[in-house]
Design a protein around this motif. Sequence first.
Motif, PDB file in Angstrom:
ATOM      1  N   ASN A  68       6.070   7.413 -10.489  1.00 49.10           N
ATOM      2  CA  ASN A  68       5.383   8.544 -11.125  1.00 49.10           C
ATOM      3  C   ASN A  68       4.055   8.805 -10.409  1.00 49.10           C
ATOM      4  OD1 ASN A  68       4.787  10.619 -12.954  1.00 49.10           O
ATOM      5  ND2 ASN A  68       3.818   9.210 -14.394  1.00 49.10           N
ATOM      6  N   ILE A  69       4.145   9.006  -9.082  1.00 53.21           N
ATOM      7  CA  ILE A  69       2.959   9.255  -8.259  1.00 53.21           C
ATOM      8  C   ILE A  69       2.861  10.750  -7.971  1.00 53.21           C
ATOM      9  CG2 ILE A  69       1.802   8.795  -6.073  1.00 53.21           C
ATOM     10  CD1 ILE A  69       3.349   6.162  -5.917  1.00 53.21           C
ATOM     11  N   ASN A  70       1.759  11.351  -8.372  1.00 54.01           N
ATOM     12  CA  ASN A  70       1.519  12.765  -8.076  1.00 54.01           C
ATOM     13  C   ASN A  70       0.817  12.906  -6.727  1.00 54.01           C
ATOM     14  OD1 ASN A  70       2.367  14.140 -10.640  1.00 54.01           O
ATOM     15  ND2 ASN A  70       0.779  12.814 -11.499  1.00 54.01           N
ATOM     16  N   PHE A  71       1.233  13.896  -5.961  1.00 52.08           N
ATOM     17  CA  PHE A  71       0.582  14.152  -4.682  1.00 52.08           C
ATOM     18  C   PHE A  71       0.650  15.646  -4.362  1.00 52.08           C
ATOM     19  CE2 PHE A  71       5.000  13.201  -3.829  1.00 52.08           C
ATOM     20  CZ  PHE A  71       5.388  13.999  -2.763  1.00 52.08           C
TER      21      PHE A  71
ATOM     22  N   GLU B 163       0.816  -1.207   0.000  1.00 50.24           N
ATOM     23  CA  GLU B 163       0.000   0.000   0.000  1.00 50.24           C
ATOM     24  C   GLU B 163       0.856   1.266   0.000  1.00 50.24           C
ATOM     25  OE1 GLU B 163      -3.867  -0.708   2.623  1.00 50.24           O
ATOM     26  OE2 GLU B 163      -2.069  -1.379   3.673  1.00 50.24           O
ATOM     27  N   ILE B 164       0.309   2.286  -0.638  1.00 56.81           N
ATOM     28  CA  ILE B 164       0.937   3.607  -0.693  1.00 56.81           C
ATOM     29  C   ILE B 164      -0.027   4.603  -0.046  1.00 56.81           C
ATOM     30  CG2 ILE B 164       1.756   5.465  -2.202  1.00 56.81           C
ATOM     31  CD1 ILE B 164       3.553   3.010  -2.256  1.00 56.81           C
TER      32      ILE B 164
ATOM     33  N   PHE C 177      -1.518   1.869  -9.024  1.00 56.21           N
ATOM     34  CA  PHE C 177      -0.646   2.834  -9.689  1.00 56.21           C
ATOM     35  C   PHE C 177       0.040   2.174 -10.881  1.00 56.21           C
ATOM     36  CE2 PHE C 177      -0.835   4.050  -5.218  1.00 56.21           C
ATOM     37  CZ  PHE C 177      -1.176   5.410  -5.309  1.00 56.21           C
ATOM     38  N   SER C 178       0.066   2.879 -11.992  1.00 60.29           N
ATOM     39  CA  SER C 178       0.746   2.333 -13.173  1.00 60.29           C
ATOM     40  C   SER C 178       2.252   2.300 -12.966  1.00 60.29           C
ATOM     41  CB  SER C 178       0.405   3.155 -14.419  1.00 60.29           C
ATOM     42  OG  SER C 178       0.757   4.519 -14.233  1.00 60.29           O
ATOM     43  N   SER C 179       2.768   3.256 -12.173  1.00 53.75           N
ATOM     44  CA  SER C 179       4.194   3.287 -11.847  1.00 53.75           C
ATOM     45  C   SER C 179       4.374   3.928 -10.482  1.00 53.75           C
ATOM     46  CB  SER C 179       4.988   4.077 -12.887  1.00 53.75           C
ATOM     47  OG  SER C 179       6.333   4.269 -12.449  1.00 53.75           O
TER      48      SER C 179
END
Length: 203
Positions: free
Chosen positions: A128-131, A79-80, A123-125
């Motif tokens: 490359n997570i936007n927050f 988990e993220i 998430f696809s990557s």
Amino acid sequence: MKIICIGRNYVDHISELNNEKPTEPVIFLKPETAVLPKKTPFYIPDFSNDVHHEVEILVKICKVGKYINSKFASNYYEEIGLGIDFTARDLQNELKANGLPWEKAKAFDHSAIIGGFLPKKSFSSLENINFELRSNGVVVQTGNSSLMLWKIDEIIAYVSQFFTLKKGDVIFTGTPKGVASVSAGDVLEGFVENNQMFKIQVK
């Protein structure tokens, strides 16, 4: 549960605080008492006049690990999440100037916001997570995991050299630029890819 935090993991944040770029991850810990209970406001502590918000991607460890190889690190979390590392900046600057540990400025009661979590498979990557963090509806911090000096799996491998990771441990992966003071009356909201992960009031 351990809360393991990584400092100075985004170049722009390092610059805004006039810190030196580290050659390896900077690690500090917060105790369980640092976690702000759910649905509870954050009260600015009496000992600081300059508490800063630092929004960060979180990783929740799902099994015990020690001396984890980075190529296997992805097996240790599912988990993220998103959270805030509240920092008493005035106190931290005083401690740093005297060569003293940061704990009083970083690990005080309720200094850690742990918001919601999303499955990492959503998430696809993970690189490359936007927050972002909004204060009173205005975006004050934005980040992308691609800008981390050390990526999630590298952090897990590095940290596990020193600390046995256990199920439920949470890693704060560092904050991007835009840290600033909070004031009584502020409403802070954190988002990962447009998913609201937390909303808290400051008092």
